[in-house]
Design a protein around this motif. Structure first.
Motif, mmCIF file in Angstrom:
data_model
loop_
_atom_site.group_PDB
_atom_site.id
_atom_site.type_symbol
_atom_site.label_atom_id
_atom_site.label_comp_id
_atom_site.label_asym_id
_atom_site.label_seq_id
_atom_site.Cartn_x
_atom_site.Cartn_y
_atom_site.Cartn_z
ATOM 1 N N LYS A 75 -5.726 14.377 -1.783
ATOM 2 C CA LYS A 75 -6.092 13.499 -0.671
ATOM 3 C C LYS A 75 -4.822 13.194 0.104
ATOM 4 C CE LYS A 75 -9.683 11.261 -3.351
ATOM 5 N NZ LYS A 75 -10.224 10.067 -3.953
ATOM 6 N N ILE A 86 -10.465 7.972 -8.062
ATOM 7 C CA ILE A 86 -10.868 6.561 -8.065
ATOM 8 C C ILE A 86 -11.806 6.299 -6.892
ATOM 9 C CG2 ILE A 86 -10.063 4.179 -7.866
ATOM 10 C CD1 ILE A 86 -7.532 5.040 -9.413
ATOM 11 N N GLU A 87 -11.367 6.684 -5.692
ATOM 12 C CA GLU A 87 -12.229 6.532 -4.519
ATOM 13 C C GLU A 87 -13.271 7.655 -4.537
ATOM 14 O OE1 GLU A 87 -11.891 3.984 -2.584
ATOM 15 O OE2 GLU A 87 -9.902 3.280 -3.165
ATOM 16 N N LYS A 110 -10.910 9.249 -14.310
ATOM 17 C CA LYS A 110 -10.046 10.116 -13.500
ATOM 18 C C LYS A 110 -8.968 10.698 -14.401
ATOM 19 C CE LYS A 110 -6.596 10.238 -9.852
ATOM 20 N NZ LYS A 110 -5.933 9.590 -8.733
ATOM 21 N N ARG A 165 -9.348 10.263 7.231
ATOM 22 C CA ARG A 165 -7.986 9.804 6.912
ATOM 23 C C ARG A 165 -7.016 10.101 8.039
ATOM 24 N NH1 ARG A 165 -9.455 10.828 1.680
ATOM 25 N NH2 ARG A 165 -8.781 9.213 0.228
HETATM 26 P P1 XMP Z 1 -7.740 8.450 -5.836
HETATM 27 O O1 XMP Z 1 -9.009 8.220 -5.106
HETATM 28 O O2 XMP Z 1 -6.937 9.601 -5.288
HETATM 29 O O3 XMP Z 1 -6.867 7.159 -5.577
HETATM 30 O O4 XMP Z 1 -7.931 8.547 -7.320
HETATM 31 C C1 XMP Z 1 -5.678 6.821 -6.226
HETATM 32 C C2 XMP Z 1 -5.181 5.531 -5.600
HETATM 33 O O5 XMP Z 1 -4.827 5.762 -4.241
HETATM 34 C C3 XMP Z 1 -5.636 4.984 -3.369
HETATM 35 N N1 XMP Z 1 -5.968 5.830 -2.227
HETATM 36 C C4 XMP Z 1 -5.372 5.721 -1.030
HETATM 37 N N2 XMP Z 1 -4.422 4.865 -0.591
HETATM 38 N N3 XMP Z 1 -4.488 5.918 1.533
HETATM 39 C C5 XMP Z 1 -4.003 4.957 0.709
HETATM 40 O O6 XMP Z 1 -3.158 4.169 1.155
HETATM 41 C C6 XMP Z 1 -5.441 6.808 1.151
HETATM 42 O O7 XMP Z 1 -5.864 7.668 1.919
HETATM 43 C C7 XMP Z 1 -5.908 6.700 -0.203
HETATM 44 N N4 XMP Z 1 -6.820 7.412 -0.932
HETATM 45 C C8 XMP Z 1 -6.837 6.843 -2.174
HETATM 46 C C9 XMP Z 1 -6.846 4.582 -4.186
HETATM 47 O O8 XMP Z 1 -7.444 3.388 -3.692
HETATM 48 C C10 XMP Z 1 -6.242 4.442 -5.563
HETATM 49 O O9 XMP Z 1 -5.561 3.207 -5.692
#
Ligand code: XMP
Length: 531
Positions: free
Chosen positions: A362, A528-529, A523, A314
């Protein structure tokens, strides 16, 4: 700015924002949903913390005020209080859950902590007519609502009567029709209260007298004038990612200032199948927007080679985006303005009783720091909008549905959907699997029911058999979730037949994958990712 355009701007602003509702936030998790329901009813609203100052509240001059719920109790030593301007304005008030309790306490009623707590689905019975549910519920009806409370009102302030009750809340809805003050013990803003949106509409329209002038067509006209006023004959650059927000911002700014806008599209080589071409075709060829297309895949994939840690992926991607973007912006000879797709949830001043998340789960990235370094001012035409409004605005601007209705896609793209190190070969395999999965979802008519759906290429090789031969290829996981804001998510319940079809196609059509799994983690506890 000429006298005439200043008048026009003022007129558009007045028309769009004249009927406005103020939502005072006491720290509920779902305050934003109240705002979305109000906006959906065609009324502009803002969310302010309950600590907002009286003068400011009076100056905002809302047609009505909604008080949100809260994790606090009115019995807490530092219980959040309703600002006195709320009453001084003499406008309709709707208190939701804690908002109702705080109202009662302030106006001379009683609130108690009771053993009988209600959480989740509950039923209320309508006892009397009330303008809050006029035309919606009749006396004697039993209606489903969503409750979440420990405290409850046990004695009403003077002038109030109970118009609906439930087993756990004798004062489920209370009303003082003469002063137009209402309180509900349940949450009308959540979807689990099936008539909640209609109830809020009754409050904004019938009780508070708003006419429903908040439309995306009106917003578009106003924002075009605002952009013209802010930018004058200056130059604007806008980073285009292919996502909804930057696409809508770019199209709107282009309608306002035409060729004074240049978009920069940095292709990091980690986008999905066909995405880069689509962005260029739509924005440059179809919309005639000046567009710099920088294929930076060698640079990104070179720096990402061998990187396996998700956070380093990232950070690397975030840093490269900023560097490449800056390089391209300098080549353009500089600009005074940088466009950003900031949305309303990013600018709401939040109230937190828990202190908010203390760990970074994240790290997300944007082009942070760039405006200061390059001495640019920000143009943020979407600052007033929620995501669903951005989509509606995009449709208003004629942006194709494939872009406007697109699922969210993370900035680090496919890099965080390939656990372990990233190579061009793995990216190609993942793109093919992902494209098949999305194609099947679209043709089954399920795309819009799902918040996000994607394939993940697993760093696992498994044995398979195809034809007469043994295979030793990678496994892939499919993910699909429903969500309202990405903060929590539920697994999408595909039919077995659907999953079977997708799995069959992927294994047959994508060389390099011989096994498909479906991720059934919600979640929390998952994210999600995968990275
Ligand atoms: P997670 O994986 O944290 O994702 O449950 C929640 C939402 O955020 C998006 N996501 C990101 N979007 N940069 C972004 O712009 C990132 O590093 C990033 N990591 C997760 C993910 O697709 C979901 O919509």
């Amino acid at each position: 700015m000429t006298q005439k355009s200043a008048e026009n701007l003022h007129h558009l602003d007045e028309t769009l924002h004249e009927d406005r509702i103020l939502i005072l936030d006491f720290g509920s998790q779902v305050t934003q949903l109240i705002a979305r329901r109000v906006r959906e009813s065609g009324v502009y609203c803002e969310i302010w913390p309950f600590t907002a100052n009286d003068e400011k509240i009076k100056a905002f001059n809302p047609r009505g005020i909604i008080l949100s719920g809260s994790p606090a109790s009115v019995h807490d030593e530092k219980a959040p209080q309703i600002p006195s301007a709320v009453f001084a304005l003499n406008r309709p008030i709707l208190g939701i859950c804690y908002g109702q309790q705080a109202l009662c306490q302030k106006l001379g009623g009683k609130v108690e902590t009771h053993e009988h707590r209600e959480f989740g689905r509950a039923f209320i019975t309508v006892a009397e007519e009330c303008s809050l549910f006029h035309g919606l519920w009749a006396v004697g009806n039993r209606e489903q609502v969503w409750m979440s409370h420990g405290d409850r009102v046990t004695s009403l302030p003077p002038g109030f009567k109970a118009v609906a009750y439930s087993e756990g809340a004798p004062f489920a809805i209370i009303a003082d029709e003469s002063r137009k003050i209402y309180g509900v013990q349940f949450h009308p803003e959540v979807v689990h209260t099936p008539h909640g949106a209609a109830l809020i509409r009754n409050f904004t329209h019938d009780v508070a007298g708003c006419s429903g002038s908040w439309t995306m067509a009106g917003f578009r006209d106003l924002e075009i004038e605002r952009i013209r006023e802010q930018v004058g004959d200056g130059k604007v650059i806008c980073g285009l990612s292919g996502g909804v927000d930057s696409s809508v911002a770019a199209k709107l700014i282009h309608e306002a200032i035409g060729d004074q806008l240049t978009c920069i599209f940095v292709d990091p080589g980690i986008l999905r199948s066909g995405e880069a071409d689509e962005v260029v075709r739509t924005f440059r060829d179809e919309f005639n927007i000046k567009l710099v297309h920088r294929d930076a895949s060698d640079l990104f994939l070179g720096e990402l080679a061998g990187v396996t840690d998700p956070e380093i992926k990232r950070k690397t991607i975030g840093r490269l985006f900023v560097e490449v973007f800056e390089e391209e912006a300098l080549k353009l000879g500089g600009a005074q303005f940088l466009a950003q797709g900031t949305l309303y949830p990013d600018v709401i001043e939040s109230v937190s009783f828990t202190g908010g998340p203390s760990v970074t789960i994240k790290s997300h990235h944007n082009v942070g720091g760039l405006p200061e370094r390059m001495n640019m001012k920000l143009v943020e035409p979407l600052r007033e909008l929620f995501k669903d409004e951005v989509r509606a605005l995009g449709r208003e601007l004629g942006i194709p549905e494939v872009i406007v209705g697109r699922h969210p896609f993370p900035g680090p793209g496919l890099a965080i959907r390939i656990p372990g190190d990233i190579t061009r070969e793995k990216l190609d395999i993942l793109r093919k699997a992902d494209a098949i999965y999305l194609e099947e979802i679209r043709s089954a008519g399920l795309y819009n029911e799902i918040w996000q759906a994607f394939a993940v290429l697993l760093p696992v090789r498994t044995v398979g058999v195809m034809g007469d031969g043994r295979t030793y290829d990678q496994a892939c996981a499919l993910r699909a979730v429903t969500s309202t804001d990405g903060m929590t998510a539920e697994v999408y319940p595909f039919s077995f037949e659907f999953l079977n079809r997708v799995s069959g196609r992927i294994v047959n059509e994508v060389r390099g994958i011989n096994r498909v799994t479906y991720d059934i983690t919600s979640k929390p506890p998952g994210t999600i990712e995968w990275e």
